[in-house]
Every structure is written in structure tokens, then in C-alpha cells.
Design a protein around this motif. Sequence first.
Motif, PDB file in Angstrom:
ATOM      1  N   GLU A 108      43.142  14.119  10.152  1.00 54.44           N
ATOM      2  CA  GLU A 108      44.561  14.098  10.484  1.00 54.44           C
ATOM      3  C   GLU A 108      44.850  13.272  11.733  1.00 54.44           C
ATOM      4  O   GLU A 108      45.926  12.678  11.857  1.00 54.44           O
ATOM      5  N   LEU A 109      43.923  13.234  12.685  1.00 59.17           N
ATOM      6  CA  LEU A 109      44.113  12.408  13.880  1.00 59.17           C
ATOM      7  C   LEU A 109      44.148  10.938  13.488  1.00 59.17           C
ATOM      8  O   LEU A 109      45.035  10.185  13.915  1.00 59.17           O
ATOM      9  N   GLN A 110      43.188  10.514  12.693  1.00 61.69           N
ATOM     10  CA  GLN A 110      43.146   9.136  12.212  1.00 61.69           C
ATOM     11  C   GLN A 110      44.401   8.801  11.414  1.00 61.69           C
ATOM     12  O   GLN A 110      45.027   7.758  11.613  1.00 61.69           O
ATOM     13  N   ALA A 111      44.785   9.717  10.526  1.00 63.43           N
ATOM     14  CA  ALA A 111      45.964   9.486   9.691  1.00 63.43           C
ATOM     15  C   ALA A 111      47.241   9.430  10.522  1.00 63.43           C
ATOM     16  O   ALA A 111      48.154   8.648  10.222  1.00 63.43           O
ATOM     17  N   MET A 112      47.317  10.251  11.570  1.00 67.48           N
ATOM     18  CA  MET A 112      48.487  10.239  12.429  1.00 67.48           C
ATOM     19  C   MET A 112      48.591   8.913  13.181  1.00 67.48           C
ATOM     20  O   MET A 112      49.696   8.389  13.397  1.00 67.48           O
ATOM     21  N   ALA A 113      47.443   8.375  13.578  1.00 68.24           N
ATOM     22  CA  ALA A 113      47.458   7.077  14.251  1.00 68.24           C
ATOM     23  C   ALA A 113      48.019   6.001  13.335  1.00 68.24           C
ATOM     24  O   ALA A 113      48.830   5.165  13.757  1.00 68.24           O
ATOM     25  N   TYR A 114      47.618   6.024  12.066  1.00 70.88           N
ATOM     26  CA  TYR A 114      48.160   5.053  11.114  1.00 70.88           C
ATOM     27  C   TYR A 114      49.655   5.252  10.923  1.00 70.88           C
ATOM     28  O   TYR A 114      50.420   4.280  10.863  1.00 70.88           O
ATOM     29  N   ARG A 115      50.092   6.500  10.827  1.00 72.18           N
ATOM     30  CA  ARG A 115      51.519   6.769  10.639  1.00 72.18           C
ATOM     31  C   ARG A 115      52.334   6.236  11.809  1.00 72.18           C
ATOM     32  O   ARG A 115      53.456   5.749  11.637  1.00 72.18           O
ATOM     33  N   PHE A 222      43.874  10.878   2.710  1.00 76.69           N
ATOM     34  CA  PHE A 222      44.834   9.940   3.276  1.00 76.69           C
ATOM     35  C   PHE A 222      44.621   8.513   2.769  1.00 76.69           C
ATOM     36  O   PHE A 222      45.246   7.579   3.271  1.00 76.69           O
ATOM     37  N   ASP A 223      43.751   8.347   1.768  1.00 75.20           N
ATOM     38  CA  ASP A 223      43.708   7.081   1.045  1.00 75.20           C
ATOM     39  C   ASP A 223      44.918   6.965   0.137  1.00 75.20           C
ATOM     40  O   ASP A 223      45.278   5.877  -0.302  1.00 75.20           O
ATOM     41  N   LYS A 224      45.555   8.101  -0.159  1.00 77.77           N
ATOM     42  CA  LYS A 224      46.637   8.143  -1.138  1.00 77.77           C
ATOM     43  C   LYS A 224      48.018   7.920  -0.529  1.00 77.77           C
ATOM     44  O   LYS A 224      48.990   7.750  -1.257  1.00 77.77           O
ATOM     45  N   ILE A 227      50.068  10.377   6.172  1.00 71.75           N
ATOM     46  CA  ILE A 227      50.231  11.795   6.458  1.00 71.75           C
ATOM     47  C   ILE A 227      51.732  12.097   6.570  1.00 71.75           C
ATOM     48  O   ILE A 227      52.490  11.354   7.174  1.00 71.75           O
ATOM     49  N   GLY A 228      52.140  13.175   5.934  1.00 75.84           N
ATOM     50  CA  GLY A 228      53.552  13.531   5.943  1.00 75.84           C
ATOM     51  C   GLY A 228      54.298  13.070   4.713  1.00 75.84           C
ATOM     52  O   GLY A 228      55.401  13.551   4.441  1.00 75.84           O
ATOM     53  N   ASP A 229      53.709  12.143   3.948  1.00 73.46           N
ATOM     54  CA  ASP A 229      54.355  11.711   2.707  1.00 73.46           C
ATOM     55  C   ASP A 229      54.209  12.807   1.659  1.00 73.46           C
ATOM     56  O   ASP A 229      53.253  13.587   1.661  1.00 73.46           O
ATOM     57  N   LYS A 230      55.129  12.834   0.732  1.00 71.34           N
ATOM     58  CA  LYS A 230      55.030  13.765  -0.384  1.00 71.34           C
ATOM     59  C   LYS A 230      54.275  13.084  -1.522  1.00 71.34           C
ATOM     60  O   LYS A 230      54.652  12.020  -1.984  1.00 71.34           O
TER      61      LYS A 230
END
Length: 237
Positions: A108-115, A222-224, A227-230
Motif C-alpha cells: 500500500e505504501l508503494q501504491a500510494m506513492a504511485y497514486r 495494484f497491478d490492476k 489504490i483507491g480505484d474501484k
Amino acid sequence: MSSFSFSIDGMEIEATSGQTIMDAADEAGIYIPRLCDHEGLRHQGSCRVCTVKANGRSVSACTQPAEPGLQVENESPHISKLRRDLVEMLFHEGNHLCPICEASGNCELQAMAYRLDMTAPTKFPYLEPCRPLDASHPDIALDTNRCISCGRCIRASQDVDGKGVFGYVGRGIHRHVAANGPNLAETNAEVTDFAMSEEVCPVGCIIRKREGFKTPIGEREFDKGLIGDKINGKRNG
């Protein structure tokens, strides 16, 4: 329970007494970024990534009660910059080597950085801590170099498992999670505990042995999408 309305970024949403801003936002399908908060665990408000402006005042959305007529600012350049800086500091305070981490793609940390459009930390000096790796348990390892002090494992162990396996040690930037014993093997931790499940630790701090890199690239969470997307009707993160 009494109901009322308030607004998030100009959109009126319904809430009930006792709900936090984040609770009401989740029900309305509005995503507020978070790292320390997790469904089913009591709110803590420590990561501050969920910071919003409520009537002009900065508050954590996971702990601030919703109120009638409240004007909440969630998505703005100022708030996004604040969240990006907070996430960047988490990267600099620990040792997060994403390409070789078992949690990469599910982190989630990595995904949040991308977001938040943070692909290369640049602002702060790396602290490069030297924290111990506890691999004493037959089924679980604890790599506190990746710990972001979200406290999710502590609350899960205390409130769901009823064990209290984990707790904080140290102060300030030296604070991290440790086992409630000489090492993890000398606690009553079990790999089947909720605290050890993949969904509780948002990074790669709690490692389930013999399961590393089990999900192929392209099929990780989070390849899909961000984070936070439906995705498939479910909230991601």
C-alpha cells in the motif's frame, strides 16, 4: 441514529451520528487516502495520509467525526502535496527496496506513492536505519526495516486475535514494531492470526515464510489499478 448531510469537495453526502468523515466518505464511494486505517480495526489517525481540511482546519479523516454542514476539502493541490510529502518521508525513514521486496505490487505504501505521483523520492535525506530482522518463528518473519508504524498489526493482534503479540518500541523516528517477547518465536503468534494476514500489514514488514513472490506480475493487487480505484465493484485499498 440521526442522519445529516455535509460536503466533500462540494459534493453533498449523507452521514449518521457517530460516523467519521472517512466512514461517511467510504459509504458514499469517495476515496480518502489512508495507510494506518483498515476496515474492521479501530481508528488510530497516526499516518496522517488521510488529512483533509474540515471548515479550513487540517484534521485526520479517520478520527474526525462528521458534522452537519461540514465543508471538507479532500482533493486539492495543497492536500495532495501534503500527502505526497508524508509518503515520501515514510520512504526516507525506512529501508524500502521495492524491486526486491516480497510485497511489491501488493504494498500500500508503494501504491500510494504511485497514486500521488511520487515515483522518485528527492526532498529528504535517507536515514538508512539498521533494524533487526526477526526470523526466529517457523512460519513468520518480521523485517522492521520496512515498518511504517501504522499500528495495524498491533490493533489486529490486540482487538481481533486477543493476543497482543506486537507493540511499539523506541521513540520518534526510531519507533518501530517489535514482538512482545525476546523474539517472535517466544510469543504465542501463529501464522493463522489475523494480524499475520496479507491484508493487515500494508508493507512487507510481516513476512509469511514460504510464500514470497507467489503472485505473478500482472496479477498482484495494484497491478490492476491505482489504490483507491474501484475494481470489479470493490474498493481497492
